[in-house]
Design a protein around this motif. Structure first.
Motif, mmCIF file in Angstrom:
data_model
loop_
_atom_site.group_PDB
_atom_site.id
_atom_site.type_symbol
_atom_site.label_atom_id
_atom_site.label_comp_id
_atom_site.label_asym_id
_atom_site.label_seq_id
_atom_site.Cartn_x
_atom_site.Cartn_y
_atom_site.Cartn_z
ATOM 1 N N TYR A 1 -4.361 -1.949 2.013
ATOM 2 C CA TYR A 1 -4.458 -1.039 3.154
ATOM 3 C C TYR A 1 -4.910 -1.758 4.419
ATOM 4 O O TYR A 1 -4.627 -1.316 5.539
ATOM 5 C CB TYR A 1 -5.428 0.104 2.851
ATOM 6 N N HIS B 1 -2.614 2.445 7.636
ATOM 7 C CA HIS B 1 -2.969 2.498 6.223
ATOM 8 C C HIS B 1 -4.486 2.435 6.047
ATOM 9 O O HIS B 1 -5.045 3.094 5.150
ATOM 10 C CB HIS B 1 -2.309 1.348 5.469
ATOM 11 N N ALA C 1 -2.238 6.209 -3.573
ATOM 12 C CA ALA C 1 -3.673 6.234 -3.277
ATOM 13 C C ALA C 1 -4.218 7.649 -3.432
ATOM 14 O O ALA C 1 -5.288 7.864 -4.011
ATOM 15 C CB ALA C 1 -3.928 5.694 -1.870
ATOM 16 N N GLN D 1 -9.169 8.863 2.207
ATOM 17 C CA GLN D 1 -9.210 9.055 0.757
ATOM 18 C C GLN D 1 -10.576 8.648 0.191
ATOM 19 O O GLN D 1 -11.134 9.327 -0.680
ATOM 20 C CB GLN D 1 -8.108 8.236 0.082
ATOM 21 N N GLU D 2 -11.109 7.550 0.703
ATOM 22 C CA GLU D 2 -12.414 7.084 0.228
ATOM 23 C C GLU D 2 -13.503 8.106 0.536
ATOM 24 O O GLU D 2 -14.370 8.384 -0.301
ATOM 25 C CB GLU D 2 -12.709 5.731 0.891
ATOM 26 N N TRP E 1 -6.624 5.164 3.939
ATOM 27 C CA TRP E 1 -7.531 4.891 2.823
ATOM 28 C C TRP E 1 -8.961 5.329 3.158
ATOM 29 O O TRP E 1 -9.694 5.798 2.284
ATOM 30 C CB TRP E 1 -7.505 3.426 2.413
ATOM 31 N N TYR F 1 0.845 -1.189 0.000
ATOM 32 C CA TYR F 1 0.000 0.000 0.000
ATOM 33 C C TYR F 1 0.879 1.236 0.000
ATOM 34 O O TYR F 1 1.732 1.413 0.871
ATOM 35 C CB TYR F 1 -0.932 0.014 1.214
#
Length: 494
Positions: free
Chosen positions: A378, A384, A226, A391-392, A388, A221
């Motif tokens: 992730y 991690h 990402a 980010q999501e 993520w 990851y």
């Protein structure tokens, strides 16, 4: 077999290794057209046709392989079962194939394991347990079967014999996939027994073993990558488009997305009880189209004209009809659909998007406690997982800004706390009339092919909310990461 046929088959094998599957298929087809009695070539052709998503052709090729006496017929029946179960949503046909494989070779463990998994999907816990125990009776050291057996254990106590068996198996198992499977299974049963410190250490060791395997495959990851991916998806978002003249609004799917383990299976299970909805499950259609049609993705989304949109839309709809027969709006539920909302709304401007969220500390723990695909690397590290999640949610907020009326957020913790009022909000957001039957999701028959297979067979419950408190002494780094990524406002001290 002639030298010319052997040359073509060798070329086909080379093309397969290079990922040039359509070209390899053409070569194999040319050989069986001239030598139809070559059952093993029919088998290879079936494998490749499945990779191309030509499912009926793959099944027909496997039929020919059996008719022509290919080696290892039990393996062919296993491969046919996988198509029926995973691609065509026909679990009864899959069960028949697996039982046929076992009739040919009673000790064939892969068929027995797949049969157990099929029973799990159907909620048939006792039969799944019997399938795994049958493998262990023949091969007592079969680590995968032991891990699966622990997975169907409903409850546990600190002195459960399975805990000792798992620890012994782990001590005797070299590094590898089976060791990771056993480690996650040990963590799960220790969690069920309430031994949370030991469970966390087991999960951490299992993730370390899994991460080592991922690194060996070149999978790591990368937070910077990402973030760059989300930046590209946002920058390449196509402008909202009008429906095509021949669009049927009733054919527009409901796309469900969100972090893995954030409640997407529960949402689909609820909606699947509505008379106007067909539950499609984890369809791979959007990522397949993105990989094979739009080059590069996502930048190519903005250059497709109406004729291209219509053609690709029809490819999607035809594939759905093949896999999910019947009448009604189809749900397309994949956590990673979040990456493809721009594509979904390009093909189906009237599509509704359901985005599931959950308290991020519970969500991070939940993915950390599962042996997931390396596509979700992730999940191997709590920090991690926090990254993520941020980010999501950044990407989801962008989709909401572009299509504010069509993106509806479902908070898992709110859903299980409020119950019917929250479900009514969900149903309304999908443009559906209220039907009380949606609340009976836990009593409904039908396969569930996700890690939530047992949870969605119970009424709404809130015990998964705040699960992180059992592991609080181990979560300082996760708390710091959530704070760093702007996710510290979710009542982590509550």
């Amino acid at each position: 077999m002639s030298d010319a046929h052997q040359v073509r088959l060798a070329q086909g094998a080379t093309l397969e290794r290079q990922g040039r599957i359509p070209e390899a298929v053409v070569l194999y087809q040319s050989v069986v057209a001239e030598r139809p009695e070559l059952g093993d070539v029919w088998y290879d052709l079936g494998r490749l046709l499945r990779r191309m998503r030509r499912l009926d052709d793959a099944l027909a090729a496997y039929d020919q392989a059996l008719a022509q006496g290919a080696r290892d017929p039990q393996e062919i029946h296993l491969n046919r079962a996988v198509i029926f179960a995973e691609d065509l949503n026909r679990p009864d046909a899959a069960e028949t194939e697996l039982k046929t494989a076992l009739a040919l070779s009673p000790a064939y463990a892969p068929a027995r394991l797949n049969l157990g998994n099929l029973y799990e999907d159907a909620g048939r816990r006792d039969e799944a347990r019997q399938a795994y125990e049958a493998v262990l009776a023949a091969e007592p050291s079969h680590g995968t079967a032991l891990a699966r057996l622990a997975g169907v254990q409903a409850t546990a106590t600190p002195d459960d014999p399975l805990i000792g068996r798992l620890r012994s198996a782990l001590a005797a198992t070299p590094e590898g996939l089976e060791q990771a499977d056993l480690g996650f299974a040990l963590g799960r049963i220790l969690d069920a027994a309430g031994d949370y410190d030991a469970a966390f250490h087991a999960y951490a060791a299992a993730n370390q073993a899994s991460a080592a395997l991922a690194r060996a495959k070149g999978v790591v990851y990368d937070p910077a990558k990402a973030e760059a991916l989300v930046d590209r998806l946002i920058a390449a978002t196509p402008a909202p488009v009008a429906a095509l003249e021949d669009d049927d609004p009733a054919a527009a799917p409901i796309f469900i997305c969100g972090m893995f383990r954030s409640g997407s299976t529960l949402v689909e299970r609820i909606l699947g009880g509505h008379s106007g909805v067909r539950a499609g499950g984890e369809l791979d259609l959007l990522p397949t189209l993105a990989a094979n049609v739009f080059n590069p993705f996502p930048e190519a989304l903005g250059v497709f004209d109406d004729a291209s949109r219509r053609k690709i839309r029809d490819v999607y709809l035809n594939a759905v009809r093949e896999r999910v027969p019947g009448v009604g709006v189809v749900t397309d539920k994949r956590p990673d659909n979040i990456l493809y909302i721009g594509l979904a709304k390009t093909l189906f401007p009237k599509a509704r998007i359901i985005h599931t969220v959950r308290n991020p500390i519970d969500n991070a723990l939940s993915v950390f406690f599962l042996h997931l695909s390396y596509d979700m690397a992730y999940a191997l590290d709590l920090e991690h997982a926090a990254h993520w999640t941020a980010q999501e949610r950044r990407l989801a907020a962008h989709w909401k800004s572009v299509w504010p009326d069509d993106v509806h957020e479902v908070d898992y913790d709110d859903l299980v706390a409020r119950g019917e009022p929250a479900v009514r909000d969900l149903v309304q957001a999908c443009g559906l009339a209220w039907e009380p039957s949606v609340m009976d999701f836990h009593q409904r028959q039908g396969p569930v092919r996700t890690a939530s297979v047992w949870q969605v067979r119970e009424p709404l419950y809130a015990r998964a909310s705040g699960r992180w408190k059992n592991y609080a002494p181990h979560l300082d780094d996760l708390r710091a990461a959530l704070n760093r990524y702007g996710l510290a406002r979710y009542g982590l001290d509550g």
